[in-house]
Design a protein around this motif. Structure first.
Motif, PDB file in Angstrom:
ATOM      1  N   SER A  37       1.014  -1.020  -0.128  1.00 49.60           N
ATOM      2  CA  SER A  37      -0.083   0.129  -0.044  1.00 49.60           C
ATOM      3  C   SER A  37       0.888   1.118   0.070  1.00 49.60           C
ATOM      4  CB  SER A  37      -0.719  -0.008   1.241  1.00 49.60           C
ATOM      5  OG  SER A  37      -0.120   0.291   2.304  1.00 49.60           O
ATOM      6  N   ARG A  38       0.337   2.317  -0.330  1.00 51.24           N
ATOM      7  CA  ARG A  38       1.130   3.427  -0.426  1.00 51.24           C
ATOM      8  C   ARG A  38       1.486   4.040   0.697  1.00 51.24           C
ATOM      9  NH1 ARG A  38       2.627   7.116  -4.082  1.00 51.24           N
ATOM     10  NH2 ARG A  38       1.781   5.954  -5.664  1.00 51.24           N
ATOM     11  N   PRO A  39       0.685   3.961   1.995  1.00 55.45           N
ATOM     12  CA  PRO A  39       1.238   4.514   3.298  1.00 55.45           C
ATOM     13  C   PRO A  39       2.190   3.365   3.659  1.00 55.45           C
ATOM     14  CG  PRO A  39      -1.300   4.352   3.187  1.00 55.45           C
ATOM     15  CD  PRO A  39      -0.984   3.641   1.902  1.00 55.45           C
ATOM     16  N   ARG A  40       2.158   2.202   3.457  1.00 54.81           N
ATOM     17  CA  ARG A  40       3.321   1.380   3.986  1.00 54.81           C
ATOM     18  C   ARG A  40       4.546   2.081   3.033  1.00 54.81           C
ATOM     19  NH1 ARG A  40       4.363  -3.596   6.705  1.00 54.81           N
ATOM     20  NH2 ARG A  40       6.780  -3.721   6.460  1.00 54.81           N
ATOM     21  N   ALA A  41       4.505   1.863   1.788  1.00 52.38           N
ATOM     22  CA  ALA A  41       5.547   2.378   0.947  1.00 52.38           C
ATOM     23  C   ALA A  41       6.241   3.640   1.388  1.00 52.38           C
ATOM     24  CB  ALA A  41       5.088   2.378  -0.342  1.00 52.38           C
ATOM     25  N   GLU A  42       5.484   4.738   1.953  1.00 56.02           N
ATOM     26  CA  GLU A  42       5.908   5.821   2.410  1.00 56.02           C
ATOM     27  C   GLU A  42       6.540   5.638   3.625  1.00 56.02           C
ATOM     28  OE1 GLU A  42       2.274   7.903   2.545  1.00 56.02           O
ATOM     29  OE2 GLU A  42       2.457   8.707   0.229  1.00 56.02           O
ATOM     30  N   GLN A  43       6.154   4.704   4.604  1.00 54.87           N
ATOM     31  CA  GLN A  43       6.779   4.607   5.727  1.00 54.87           C
ATOM     32  C   GLN A  43       7.992   3.686   5.638  1.00 54.87           C
ATOM     33  OE1 GLN A  43       5.583   5.892   8.943  1.00 54.87           O
ATOM     34  NE2 GLN A  43       7.723   5.325   9.175  1.00 54.87           N
ATOM     35  N   ASP A  44       8.045   2.732   4.813  1.00 54.51           N
ATOM     36  CA  ASP A  44       9.054   2.238   4.609  1.00 54.51           C
ATOM     37  C   ASP A  44      10.363   2.913   3.913  1.00 54.51           C
ATOM     38  OD1 ASP A  44       8.005  -0.011   5.385  1.00 54.51           O
ATOM     39  OD2 ASP A  44       7.836  -0.770   3.599  1.00 54.51           O
ATOM     40  N   VAL A  45      10.047   3.873   3.108  1.00 53.38           N
ATOM     41  CA  VAL A  45      11.064   4.797   2.430  1.00 53.38           C
ATOM     42  C   VAL A  45      11.460   5.784   3.459  1.00 53.38           C
ATOM     43  CG1 VAL A  45      11.519   6.713   0.963  1.00 53.38           C
ATOM     44  CG2 VAL A  45      10.109   4.528  -0.110  1.00 53.38           C
ATOM     45  N   ALA A  46      10.806   6.228   4.132  1.00 53.86           N
ATOM     46  CA  ALA A  46      10.817   7.318   5.278  1.00 53.86           C
ATOM     47  C   ALA A  46      12.185   6.621   6.440  1.00 53.86           C
ATOM     48  CB  ALA A  46      10.036   7.795   5.875  1.00 53.86           C
ATOM     49  N   ASP A  47      11.832   5.324   6.649  1.00 54.28           N
ATOM     50  CA  ASP A  47      12.627   4.588   7.592  1.00 54.28           C
ATOM     51  C   ASP A  47      13.793   4.217   6.903  1.00 54.28           C
ATOM     52  OD1 ASP A  47      10.504   4.546   9.464  1.00 54.28           O
ATOM     53  OD2 ASP A  47       9.744   2.561   9.361  1.00 54.28           O
ATOM     54  N   LEU A  48      13.901   3.758   5.778  1.00 55.35           N
ATOM     55  CA  LEU A  48      15.147   3.479   5.208  1.00 55.35           C
ATOM     56  C   LEU A  48      16.013   4.381   4.975  1.00 55.35           C
ATOM     57  CD1 LEU A  48      17.096   1.453   4.130  1.00 55.35           C
ATOM     58  CD2 LEU A  48      16.048   1.414   1.912  1.00 55.35           C
ATOM     59  N   VAL A  49      15.673   5.651   4.598  1.00 53.41           N
ATOM     60  CA  VAL A  49      16.360   6.807   4.478  1.00 53.41           C
ATOM     61  C   VAL A  49      16.820   7.398   5.835  1.00 53.41           C
ATOM     62  CG1 VAL A  49      16.284   9.325   3.596  1.00 53.41           C
ATOM     63  CG2 VAL A  49      15.121   7.567   2.252  1.00 53.41           C
ATOM     64  N   ARG A  50      16.098   7.501   6.694  1.00 51.38           N
ATOM     65  CA  ARG A  50      16.748   7.768   7.968  1.00 51.38           C
ATOM     66  C   ARG A  50      17.745   6.843   8.701  1.00 51.38           C
ATOM     67  NH1 ARG A  50      12.225   6.803  10.800  1.00 51.38           N
ATOM     68  NH2 ARG A  50      13.325   4.943  11.806  1.00 51.38           N
ATOM     69  N   GLU A  51      17.497   5.719   8.401  1.00 49.57           N
ATOM     70  CA  GLU A  51      18.495   4.689   9.067  1.00 49.57           C
ATOM     71  C   GLU A  51      19.868   5.014   8.523  1.00 49.57           C
ATOM     72  OE1 GLU A  51      17.038   0.724   9.365  1.00 49.57           O
ATOM     73  OE2 GLU A  51      15.204   1.334  10.217  1.00 49.57           O
ATOM     74  N   LEU A  52      19.795   5.099   7.014  1.00 46.58           N
ATOM     75  CA  LEU A  52      20.904   5.393   6.153  1.00 46.58           C
ATOM     76  C   LEU A  52      21.663   6.643   6.582  1.00 46.58           C
ATOM     77  CD1 LEU A  52      19.847   4.096   2.767  1.00 46.58           C
ATOM     78  CD2 LEU A  52      21.385   3.047   4.257  1.00 46.58           C
ATOM     79  N   ARG A  53      21.053   7.685   6.883  1.00 46.31           N
ATOM     80  CA  ARG A  53      21.499   8.970   7.178  1.00 46.31           C
ATOM     81  C   ARG A  53      22.039   9.202   8.620  1.00 46.31           C
ATOM     82  NH1 ARG A  53      17.281  12.055   3.545  1.00 46.31           N
ATOM     83  NH2 ARG A  53      18.509  12.404   1.658  1.00 46.31           N
ATOM     84  N   GLU A  54      21.290   8.180   9.628  1.00 49.93           N
ATOM     85  CA  GLU A  54      21.736   8.283  10.976  1.00 49.93           C
ATOM     86  C   GLU A  54      22.820   7.363  10.977  1.00 49.93           C
ATOM     87  OE1 GLU A  54      18.249   6.914  13.096  1.00 49.93           O
ATOM     88  OE2 GLU A  54      17.413   8.988  13.254  1.00 49.93           O
ATOM     89  N   SER A  55      23.194   6.295  10.365  1.00 51.34           N
ATOM     90  CA  SER A  55      24.024   5.527  10.223  1.00 51.34           C
ATOM     91  C   SER A  55      25.513   6.199   9.782  1.00 51.34           C
ATOM     92  CB  SER A  55      23.939   4.366   9.492  1.00 51.34           C
ATOM     93  OG  SER A  55      24.039   4.554   7.981  1.00 51.34           O
ATOM     94  N   GLY A  56      25.328   7.382   9.210  1.00 53.15           N
ATOM     95  CA  GLY A  56      26.292   7.852   8.563  1.00 53.15           C
ATOM     96  C   GLY A  56      26.756   7.455   7.057  1.00 53.15           C
ATOM     97  N   LEU A  57      26.035   6.595   6.547  1.00 57.73           N
ATOM     98  CA  LEU A  57      26.159   5.909   5.089  1.00 57.73           C
ATOM     99  C   LEU A  57      25.840   7.004   4.272  1.00 57.73           C
ATOM    100  CD1 LEU A  57      25.043   2.337   5.680  1.00 57.73           C
ATOM    101  CD2 LEU A  57      27.336   2.987   5.648  1.00 57.73           C
TER     102      LEU A  57
END
Length: 84
Positions: free
Chosen positions: A62-82
Motif C-alpha cells: 500500500s502507498r502508506p506502507r511504502a511511504e513509511q518504509d522509504v522514510a525509515d530506510l532513508v532515516r536509518e541510512l543517514r543516521e548510520s552515516g552511510l
C-alpha cells in the motif's frame, strides 16, 4: 531529495538485493529487494516520492506502507552515516 553515499561506502548487488559496506568501520548492511529498489531510485536522482511510486508499482504494497518504509530506510541510512 536524492541520496548520496560517502566515498567510503561500497555497494554490491547480490542474488537477493544489495550489500552496503562501510569501509571505515567494516560494518555492512544487506538490503532486500524493496530496499534495493528504494536506494537505486534515490541514487539515480529520484526523490522519496519517486521511490514510493516505484515500490507501489513493483510490489504488492500500500502507498502508506511504502511511504513509511522509504522514510525509515532513508532515516536509518543517514543516521548510520552511510548517506547524506
Amino acid at each position: 531529495m536524492a541520496l548520496r553515499f560517502g566515498p567510503e561506502v561500497c555497494t554490491t548487488k547480490t542474488d537477493y538485493g544489495t550489500v552496503l559496506l562501510d569501509q571505515r568501520s567494516g560494518d555492512y548492511w544487506e538490503l532486500n529487494p524493496t530496499g534495493t529498489l528504494v536506494v537505486r531510485t534515490l541514487l539515480d536522482g529520484g526523490g522519496e516520492a519517486a521511490a514510493v511510486d516505484a515500490l507501489v508499482a513493483e510490489f504488492d504494497i500500500s502507498r502508506p506502507r511504502a511511504e513509511q518504509d522509504v522514510a525509515d530506510l532513508v532515516r536509518e541510512l543517514r543516521e548510520s552515516g552511510l548517506a547524506s
